[in-house]
Design an enzyme around this catalytic site. Structure first.
Site, short mmCIF file in Angstrom:
data_model
loop_
_atom_site.label_atom_id
_atom_site.label_comp_id
_atom_site.label_asym_id
_atom_site.label_seq_id
_atom_site.Cartn_x
_atom_site.Cartn_y
_atom_site.Cartn_z
N SER A 174 46.68 11.81 63.55
CA SER A 174 45.66 11.31 62.62
C SER A 174 45.15 9.92 62.96
CB SER A 174 46.24 11.29 61.20
OG SER A 174 47.45 10.55 61.14
N HIS A 214 46.42 4.78 56.59
CA HIS A 214 45.73 4.99 57.86
C HIS A 214 44.65 3.93 58.05
CE1 HIS A 214 47.57 9.00 57.52
NE2 HIS A 214 47.40 9.08 58.83
#
Length: 264
Positions: free
Chosen positions: A40, A246
Site C-alpha cells: 500500500s 499511510h
C-alpha cells in the site's frame, strides 16, 4: 541580375533548412521501462486520486510511482503494487511485467509481513502492555523470518529483470519524537512503534544491499512531518479506515518521490 536572384533563392533555402533543424532539436529519449511493485505504501493508500480499475489495490495517480512516471516519461510503466501485499503476494502476482528490457524497478514490501496493521490497531486501541507485546512479536518476525522472505523476493526480481536498476524504498517513522502533544497514544507506545520501524528499515536495507539493490531511506525526507508534528505527511485514524497510517499525497510527493529520484 539572374545570378543575384538565383543566389538569393539558394540562400533562402539554406536558411529555411537550418531553421528547421534548430526548431526540431534532438529527439527526447524515453525514460527506462519502469515497474512499480509492492504494498500500500507504493500503491498509494491515503494519497487520493484512486484509479477506479485498481479496485481494492487502491492504486493512486498521486502515489510516487505514478508521479515518477508522469515526470520522466518511461518507455513503459507497469503498476502492479497492491494494498495489503506481502512478500508472497509480490512473487505470486506482481512480477509478470518484469523482463530483460525493464530498466527500473521500485518496491516497498515487508510491513504487512510483520503485521503493520495489527500493530497499529493494538497500540492505538489497546493497553500499553498489549502494545509492547505486539511490537515485540513483530520485531522478532522482522529479525528472524523477514530476511529470508525478502531474499526470495529480491532473487525473483533479479532473475526476471536482470538489467534493471532496483530501488528498495523503506518506511517512515510513524510519530515525531519528542512530542508533548499527541492525543490518543502515549510516549511509550510511540517510541515502541518507531523502534520497530527503525528495525524494519535496517533489515530491508541490509537485504537490499546484499542483492546489489539501492535502498531509499524515507525517514530523512519525512523527518519533521510524522504524526503529531503539526505538519503531518501521514494520516492518523482516517475514513475510509484503509487510509489510516499511510502517507498523504504530500507524503508521496515530498517524502517518497525525491528519494526514488535520487536513487533511480
Amino acid at each position: 541580375m539572374r545570378r543575384t536572384r538565383s543566389l538569393s533563392a539558394v540562400t533562402a533555402l539554406i536558411l529555411t533548412f537550418l531553421l528547421a533543424l534548430i526548431g526540431t532539436g534532438p529527439a527526447q529519449a524515453a525514460g527506462p521501462a519502469y515497474v512499480a511493485l509492492g504494498d500500500s505504501y507504493s500503491a498509494g493508500n491515503g494519497a487520493g486520486g484512486y484509479i477506479s480499475s485498481s479496485g481494492d489495490c487502491h492504486r493512486s495517480n498521486n502515489a510516487y510511482p505514478a508521479r515518477w512516471a508522469a515526470a520522466h516519461g518511461p518507455s513503459s510503466f507497469a503498476f502492479p503494487a497492491c494494498s495489503g501485499a506481502r512478500t508472497t503476494d509480490v512473487t505470486t502476482y506482481q512480477l509478470g511485467a518484469l523482463n530483460a528490457s525493464t530498466g527500473l524497478v521500485s518496491i516497498t514490501v515487508g510491513g504487512n509481513d510483520a503485521g503493520f496493521s495489527d500493530v497499529m490497531t493494538t497500540c492505538v486501541t489497546g493497553t500499553e502492555s498489549a502494545c509492547l507485546s505486539r511490537v515485540n512479536t513483530a520485531k522478532s518476525y522482522i529479525s528472524n523470518t523477514l530476511p529470508g522472505r525478502l531474499d526470495t523476493v529480491y532473487r525473483a526480481i533479479r532473475s526476471r529483470a536482470p538489467n534493471a536498476r532496483v530501488v528498495v524504498l523503506g518506511y517512515p517513522r510513524m510519530y515525531i519524537e519528542p512530542s508533548w502533544w499527541c492525543p490518543g497514544i502515549g510516549e511509550t507506545k510511540r517510541e515502541a512503534i518507531n523502534d520497530a520501524a527503525d528495525l524494519l528499515n535496517s533489515v530491508i536495507s541490509a537485504r537490499a544491499s546484499a542483492h546489489g539493490f539501492a535502498f531509499g531511506d524515507v525517514r530523512t525526507t519525512f523527518s519533521g512531518h510524522e504524526l503529531c508534528s503539526g505538519d503531518d505527511w501521514l494520516h492518523d485514524l482516517a475514513y475510509p479506515s484503509w487510509e489510516s497510517y499511510h502517507p498523504t499525497s504530500l507524503g508521496h510527493a515530498n517524502g517518497y518521490l525525491p528519494v526514488l529520484q535520487a536513487k533511480d
